[in-house]
Design an enzyme around this catalytic site. Structure first.
Site, PDB file in Angstrom:
ATOM      1  N   LYS A  86       0.843  -1.204   0.000  1.00  0.00           N
ATOM      2  CA  LYS A  86       0.000   0.000   0.000  1.00  0.00           C
ATOM      3  C   LYS A  86       0.874   1.248   0.000  1.00  0.00           C
ATOM      4  O   LYS A  86       1.864   1.332   0.746  1.00  0.00           O
ATOM      5  CB  LYS A  86      -0.903  -0.023   1.234  1.00  0.00           C
ATOM      6  CG  LYS A  86      -1.869   1.150   1.328  1.00  0.00           C
ATOM      7  CD  LYS A  86      -2.759   1.013   2.557  1.00  0.00           C
ATOM      8  CE  LYS A  86      -3.732   2.172   2.689  1.00  0.00           C
ATOM      9  NZ  LYS A  86      -4.620   2.024   3.863  1.00  0.00           N
ATOM     10  N   SER A 155      -9.425   2.258   2.947  1.00  0.00           N
ATOM     11  CA  SER A 155      -8.486   2.992   2.113  1.00  0.00           C
ATOM     12  C   SER A 155      -7.504   2.110   1.352  1.00  0.00           C
ATOM     13  O   SER A 155      -6.819   2.565   0.444  1.00  0.00           O
ATOM     14  CB  SER A 155      -7.679   3.968   2.988  1.00  0.00           C
ATOM     15  OG  SER A 155      -6.921   3.251   3.978  1.00  0.00           O
ATOM     16  N   SER A 179     -10.205  -0.014   7.165  1.00  0.00           N
ATOM     17  CA  SER A 179      -9.593  -0.010   5.844  1.00  0.00           C
ATOM     18  C   SER A 179      -8.928  -1.303   5.404  1.00  0.00           C
ATOM     19  O   SER A 179      -8.349  -1.360   4.328  1.00  0.00           O
ATOM     20  CB  SER A 179      -8.576   1.132   5.754  1.00  0.00           C
ATOM     21  OG  SER A 179      -9.218   2.366   5.873  1.00  0.00           O
TER      22      SER A 179
END
Length: 434
Positions: A86, A155, A179
């Site tokens: 990420k 996210s 998330s």
């Protein structure tokens, strides 16, 4: 069933590929397989941050990995695993952009500890996966591989979509509210958020130091166990708890945040049918108070962390991120400290309820419903917030389909520190829904 399901979802097993490599399959073969898959689906899903010559680099990395471990016996546990990172984690050789137009040089740093751990365990970094801006609500371009017209969640949008589409064995995410668990559920895969601080957050762009958790995405619990055994601190010391757990359902105001309770009740019936004992407990009726504490805490910590950057580059922040920072700036330090203290009080309250009612594992929806349409929003984290606030370990397993044939996830939550037991129980529960 989604019209895109057959073309954009691909089942890939880390455990199977690790075993194949122990029998002689070269990591380069996995890289070539991935290259073909990438060309087929990535342009449609947009799960990775763009990188020139990605596969030229990856081939060199694969060759270096083999050269570094020429003997089978000395190879690390995740030798050749394909990893997505990420884009709020720093990784050597990659710019961290955090999904924002804010200049990346402001938040550059040393490689994240968990990225280094995974590389030392043998993982090959495919690249950075798309994140919402600073891991909040402003989305990137990623689409849900089950249906391109729906959100992958956030996210950790790119990480969840990449794993679901067979572009990675494992991907890193973070959870400050919901998330990891929510996007994993939306994308029909397994998402695991360890107990707070069980995996180091050193080397990521911080949102809230009191709430940020490092998490992982895999396609199944067996794969997740392989990852956890390799990198989660003190894993071997945890109790495994092989017996069937007693399940607790947190009835009341919290569950009314879901709009798919009929599907959740059907999931419960499946578990009861195979013998799982279940208790319904009213434990989260003050959900609004819990939410207010958590929201104030993360907003205040975001505002403090971005104070200098926002003062100089506030016009580059997207609207929802900017609004949260402005709100966080209104939170007093006394209120922030009160919210931080609330986490520990709340955790003990949950533990006490589990002890009083003989509950091993909380059972609840992973998200309010299936993935919402469009990619302008990433969904509501209300089902995840209290467990994140308490810092408890949580995992979601795929558990059927809902509207439009989109995936549903079932969230399981254990006591603080009971991560190994959680994954062991999750593996058995996952099997009920396969």
């Amino acid at each position: 069933m989604s019209q895109h399901l057959e073309s954009l979802i691909q089942r890939v097993s880390l455990v199977d590929d690790l075993e194949a490599m122990r029998r002689g399959l070269a990591p380069m073969a996995l890289v070539e397989r991935l290259s073909a898959r990438f060309a087929e689906v990535e342009e449609k899903i947009q799960s990775f941050v763009a990188e020139e010559n990605r596969f030229d680099r990856l081939r060199l990395d694969a060759e270096a990995l083999v050269d570094g471990y020429p003997g089978q016996a000395e190879r690390p546990p995740l030798f050749g695993a394909l990893l997505g990172v990420k884009d709020i984690f720093h990784a050597e050789g990659f710019t961290t952009r955090a999904g924002t137009a804010v200049p990346p040089g402001l938040f550059a740093g040393e490689e994240a500890k968990i990225v280094t751990q995974l590389k030392h365990a043998g993982a090959l970094v495919l690249g950075k996966t798309v994140t919402t801006e600073f891991a909040y609500f402003e989305p990137g371009p990623t689409r849900n591989p089950h249906n391109l017209n729906h959100s992958p969640g956030g996210s950790s949008s790119g990480s969840a979509a990449a794993v679901a589409a067979g572009l990675a064995h494992v991907a890193l995410g973070t959870q400050t509210v919901g998330s990891v668990i929510r996007p994993a559920a939306y994308c029909g895969i397994v998402g695991y958020k360890p107990s707070f601080d069980r995996v180091s957050t050193e080397g990521l762009v911080t949102f809230s130091g009191s709430a940020d958790h490092v998490g992982f995405f895999c396609q199944n619990v067996a794969d997740m166990l392989a990852v956890a055994e390799a990198v989660v601190a003190d894993w071997a010391r945890d109790e495994a708890h092989p017996r069937m757990p007693a399940l607790g359902v947190p009835d009341g105001a919290y569950l009314r945040g879901s709009t798919a309770l009929e599907a959740f009740e059907a999931q419960i019936r499946q578990l009861e049918k195979v013998g799982y004992p279940l208790r319904r407990i009213s434990v989260l009726d003050d959900i609004e108070t819990i939410d207010a504490c958590h929201q104030d805490m993360i907003a205040a910590e975001l505002a403090l962390g971005h104070e200098g950057w926002f003062a100089e580059h506030g016009d580059l922040y997207r609207p929802r991120t900017a609004a949260l920072i402005r709100y966080g700036g209104t939170i007093s330090l006394a209120r922030l400290e009160q919210a931080r203290e609330h986490r520990m009080i709340f955790r003990e309250r949950i533990h006490a309820a589990m002890a009083d009612d003989g509950v091993d594992l909380w059972l609840c929806p992973a998200a309010p419903d299936v993935a919402p349409p469009g990619i302008g929003a990433t969904g509501d984290p209300v089902m995840n917030m209290p467990w994140t606030h308490a810092g408890l370990p949580a995992i979601t397993v795929p558990a059927g389909v809902g509207k439009l044939g989109l995936p549903l996830g079932l969230q399981l939550v254990a006591r603080f520190g009971a991560d190994r037991a959680l994954l062991g129980w999750a593996k058995a529960i996952e099997g009920v829904f396969r």
